[in-house]
Design a protein around this motif. Structure first.
Motif, PDB file in Angstrom:
ATOM      1  N   LEU A   1      11.784 -11.449   5.897  1.00  0.00           N
ATOM      2  CA  LEU A   1      10.417 -11.951   5.886  1.00  0.00           C
ATOM      3  C   LEU A   1       9.929 -12.127   4.455  1.00  0.00           C
ATOM      4  O   LEU A   1      10.297 -11.359   3.561  1.00  0.00           O
ATOM      5  CB  LEU A   1       9.484 -10.981   6.625  1.00  0.00           C
ATOM      6  N   ASP A   2       9.070 -13.093   4.256  1.00  0.00           N
ATOM      7  CA  ASP A   2       8.404 -13.253   2.971  1.00  0.00           C
ATOM      8  C   ASP A   2       7.515 -12.030   2.762  1.00  0.00           C
ATOM      9  O   ASP A   2       6.604 -11.785   3.571  1.00  0.00           O
ATOM     10  CB  ASP A   2       7.568 -14.529   2.975  1.00  0.00           C
ATOM     11  N   PRO A   3       7.747 -11.224   1.719  1.00  0.00           N
ATOM     12  CA  PRO A   3       6.930 -10.015   1.527  1.00  0.00           C
ATOM     13  C   PRO A   3       5.440 -10.303   1.450  1.00  0.00           C
ATOM     14  O   PRO A   3       4.629  -9.414   1.745  1.00  0.00           O
ATOM     15  CB  PRO A   3       7.452  -9.457   0.195  1.00  0.00           C
ATOM     16  N   ARG A   4       5.065 -11.523   1.085  1.00  0.00           N
ATOM     17  CA  ARG A   4       3.642 -11.856   1.015  1.00  0.00           C
ATOM     18  C   ARG A   4       3.006 -11.937   2.392  1.00  0.00           C
ATOM     19  O   ARG A   4       1.772 -11.893   2.514  1.00  0.00           O
ATOM     20  CB  ARG A   4       3.453 -13.181   0.272  1.00  0.00           C
ATOM     21  N   ARG A   5       3.832 -12.061   3.425  1.00  0.00           N
ATOM     22  CA  ARG A   5       3.295 -12.086   4.797  1.00  0.00           C
ATOM     23  C   ARG A   5       3.306 -10.709   5.449  1.00  0.00           C
ATOM     24  O   ARG A   5       2.859 -10.565   6.587  1.00  0.00           O
ATOM     25  CB  ARG A   5       4.108 -13.051   5.667  1.00  0.00           C
ATOM     26  N   VAL A   6       3.828  -9.714   4.769  1.00  0.00           N
ATOM     27  CA  VAL A   6       3.887  -8.348   5.313  1.00  0.00           C
ATOM     28  C   VAL A   6       2.830  -7.508   4.606  1.00  0.00           C
ATOM     29  O   VAL A   6       2.863  -7.339   3.394  1.00  0.00           O
ATOM     30  CB  VAL A   6       5.283  -7.731   5.125  1.00  0.00           C
ATOM     31  N   HIS A   7       1.904  -6.994   5.370  1.00  0.00           N
ATOM     32  CA  HIS A   7       0.742  -6.303   4.828  1.00  0.00           C
ATOM     33  C   HIS A   7       0.743  -4.840   5.258  1.00  0.00           C
ATOM     34  O   HIS A   7       1.300  -4.474   6.294  1.00  0.00           O
ATOM     35  CB  HIS A   7      -0.542  -6.981   5.307  1.00  0.00           C
ATOM     36  N   LEU A   8       0.083  -4.023   4.474  1.00  0.00           N
ATOM     37  CA  LEU A   8       0.013  -2.588   4.731  1.00  0.00           C
ATOM     38  C   LEU A   8      -1.376  -2.209   5.223  1.00  0.00           C
ATOM     39  O   LEU A   8      -2.382  -2.574   4.596  1.00  0.00           O
ATOM     40  CB  LEU A   8       0.341  -1.802   3.459  1.00  0.00           C
ATOM     41  N   ALA A   9      -1.433  -1.469   6.317  1.00  0.00           N
ATOM     42  CA  ALA A   9      -2.678  -0.859   6.795  1.00  0.00           C
ATOM     43  C   ALA A   9      -2.306   0.530   7.308  1.00  0.00           C
ATOM     44  O   ALA A   9      -2.068   0.743   8.500  1.00  0.00           O
ATOM     45  CB  ALA A   9      -3.330  -1.699   7.887  1.00  0.00           C
ATOM     46  N   ALA A  10      -2.212   1.475   6.392  1.00  0.00           N
ATOM     47  CA  ALA A  10      -1.766   2.829   6.739  1.00  0.00           C
ATOM     48  C   ALA A  10      -2.807   3.544   7.582  1.00  0.00           C
ATOM     49  O   ALA A  10      -4.013   3.306   7.423  1.00  0.00           O
ATOM     50  CB  ALA A  10      -1.488   3.627   5.465  1.00  0.00           C
ATOM     51  N   PRO A  11      -2.378   4.412   8.495  1.00  0.00           N
ATOM     52  CA  PRO A  11      -3.333   5.161   9.306  1.00  0.00           C
ATOM     53  C   PRO A  11      -4.263   6.010   8.453  1.00  0.00           C
ATOM     54  O   PRO A  11      -3.875   6.527   7.403  1.00  0.00           O
ATOM     55  CB  PRO A  11      -2.434   6.057  10.177  1.00  0.00           C
ATOM     56  N   GLY A  12      -5.489   6.137   8.905  1.00  0.00           N
ATOM     57  CA  GLY A  12      -6.432   7.027   8.253  1.00  0.00           C
ATOM     58  C   GLY A  12      -6.321   8.434   8.824  1.00  0.00           C
ATOM     59  O   GLY A  12      -5.527   8.712   9.719  1.00  0.00           O
ATOM     60  N   ALA A  13      -7.118   9.314   8.274  1.00  0.00           N
ATOM     61  CA  ALA A  13      -7.192  10.691   8.761  1.00  0.00           C
ATOM     62  C   ALA A  13      -8.651  11.033   8.992  1.00  0.00           C
ATOM     63  O   ALA A  13      -9.475  10.873   8.090  1.00  0.00           O
ATOM     64  CB  ALA A  13      -6.571  11.658   7.760  1.00  0.00           C
ATOM     65  N   ALA A  14      -8.971  11.465  10.191  1.00  0.00           N
ATOM     66  CA  ALA A  14     -10.342  11.838  10.494  1.00  0.00           C
ATOM     67  C   ALA A  14     -10.660  13.194   9.861  1.00  0.00           C
ATOM     68  O   ALA A  14      -9.829  14.110   9.898  1.00  0.00           O
ATOM     69  CB  ALA A  14     -10.546  11.910  12.005  1.00  0.00           C
ATOM     70  N   PRO A  15     -11.837  13.339   9.258  1.00  0.00           N
ATOM     71  CA  PRO A  15     -12.205  14.635   8.688  1.00  0.00           C
ATOM     72  C   PRO A  15     -12.186  15.728   9.747  1.00  0.00           C
ATOM     73  O   PRO A  15     -12.521  15.494  10.915  1.00  0.00           O
ATOM     74  CB  PRO A  15     -13.634  14.398   8.168  1.00  0.00           C
ATOM     75  N   ALA A  16     -11.766  16.919   9.350  1.00  0.00           N
ATOM     76  CA  ALA A  16     -11.691  18.046  10.278  1.00  0.00           C
ATOM     77  C   ALA A  16     -11.948  19.337   9.510  1.00  0.00           C
ATOM     78  O   ALA A  16     -11.683  19.413   8.306  1.00  0.00           O
ATOM     79  CB  ALA A  16     -10.319  18.099  10.948  1.00  0.00           C
TER      80      ALA A  16
END
Length: 372
Positions: free
Chosen positions: A157-172
């Motif tokens: 894949l063209d790396p420009r078409r692969v995006h990062l959206a890492a999971p968040g962490a809810a405050p605890a």
């Protein structure tokens, strides 16, 4: 997060999800992620239209494939569509006919061929189908830097078409634990990929030490695997020390985390490992396998220290040795706990995840030649 001032008007986002996303009897990291970003996009001003499709994804029957194909075909031209990879990646025949008409983003939680225990021919077939689907998508969204690199390299894949959206962490709140050492916790669905069998083998060599371990997770699709785990626990004489709690969500899961002194993840494969950041959000150290995106999730405290321990995957001996060090070395426990608490303050929330995904959608909305 406020709606983008650059958006001329709210643009609907059609989110295609696996059925049972909110089923408390079958919680998963992927389902939590999908629910969080749908809520986040709605709060940010994007009208979200959810379609949850039941089926044995990623290998559905003909009726389920037809239902997906009809769902996509019914969407207006130029619609923004986010497809959960579990639904989309195994059925390019349903996705590709719409790839020139719709603006498609595929969200990959786990590359299909990485699931443990697949027959080689099945893994190869799923890998080929995933490649065809991802190459036809306008954008691919990965949940860790490791996954983004792997998808781009493995599928060309063209790396420009692969995006990062890492999971968040809810405050605890900080977890008080039990006695600071002995309560071990594994939060993971009961599937071979999560390595519960390896963890049981490692624990069986620690019978001379004080500990107990809770497994919190829903059974996977193979009931025989869960039966094997129970039989192994009994055969190893660990019935009173290893407890299979079943699925935990909401307040029950919070209480389970709060009682843990160490969270253990013995996965054979893992794209990220949301349980790692869920533990760190409570200041609880983590013992995990050094696989996939887990090091990304574990990260380091501001002083460079690790808030946990990484061991090679598939190695119960290394896992047992690390557990023994944890149980016997009070100074090590203190260092890891302090590092976990410092790392806790660095964790990104789900708003960051939503902002990343919204950025991808905005790019798709503005693609040249599109009418939206």
């Amino acid at each position: 997060m406020k709606p983008s001032a650059a958006m001329a008007a709210p643009v609907p986002v059609h989110f295609v999800l696996p059925g049972g996303i909110d089923d408390p009897a079958a919680p998963s990291g992927g389902n939590v992620y999908d629910r969080r970003v749908c809520q986040g996009l709605t709060a940010a001003g994007w009208p979200v239209r959810e379609t949850a499709l039941p089926g044995a994804w990623p290998q559905p029957d003909a009726a389920d494939r037809t239902r997906l194909a009809r769902t996509l075909a019914a969407l207006p031209d130029d619609s923004l569509v986010v497809l959960d990879g579990l639904v989309a990646c195994g059925v390019p025949d349903a996705v590709l006919p719409q790839s020139g008409r719709l603006r498609l983003a595929v969200l990959v939680h786990l590359p299909l061929a990485d699931e443990t225990g697949l027959p080689p021919a099945t893994a190869a077939r799923l890998d080929d189908r995933e490649r065809r689907t991802l190459r036809a998508a306008d954008a691919v969204v990965a949940t860790s830097p490791w996954t983004a690199r792997r998808l781009a390299a493995h599928h060309g894949l063209d790396p420009r078409r692969v995006h990062l959206a890492a999971p968040g962490a809810a405050p605890a709140p900080l977890a008080p634990g039990t006695d600071g050492a002995a309560r071990l916790l594994c939060v993971a669905s009961l599937t071979p990929r999560k390595g519960h069998d390896l963890l049981i083998e490692a624990l069986s060599g620690l019978t001379g030490l004080s500990w107990d371990c809770e497994f919190a997770g829903a059974p996977g699709p193979d009931p025989g695997y869960v039966a094997e785990l129970r039989e192994t626990v009994a055969r190893r004489g660990l019935t009173r020390r290893v407890r299979l709690l079943g699925p935990r969500t909401g307040a029950a899961l919070h209480r389970t985390y709060a009682a843990a002194d160490l969270v253990v993840l013995a996965s054979r494969a893992e794209t990220y490992g949301m349980v790692v950041t869920e533990a760190l959000a409570r200041g609880t150290p983590v013992l995990a396998t050094d696989v996939g995106g887990v090091p990304d999730a574990l990260g380091r405290a501001p002083d460079g220290s690790l808030p946990g321990v990484l061991v090679p995957p598939g190695d119960p001996g290394a896992l047992a040795a690390a557990l023994r060090r944890w149980l016997e070395d009070a100074a090590l426990r203190h260092r890891l706990r302090m590092s976990a608490r410092r790392r806790r303050d660095m964790l990104a929330g789900w708003q960051t995840t939503t902002q990343s995904l919204a950025g991808v959608l905005e790019q798709l909305r503005r693609q040249p030649g599109r009418t939206a």
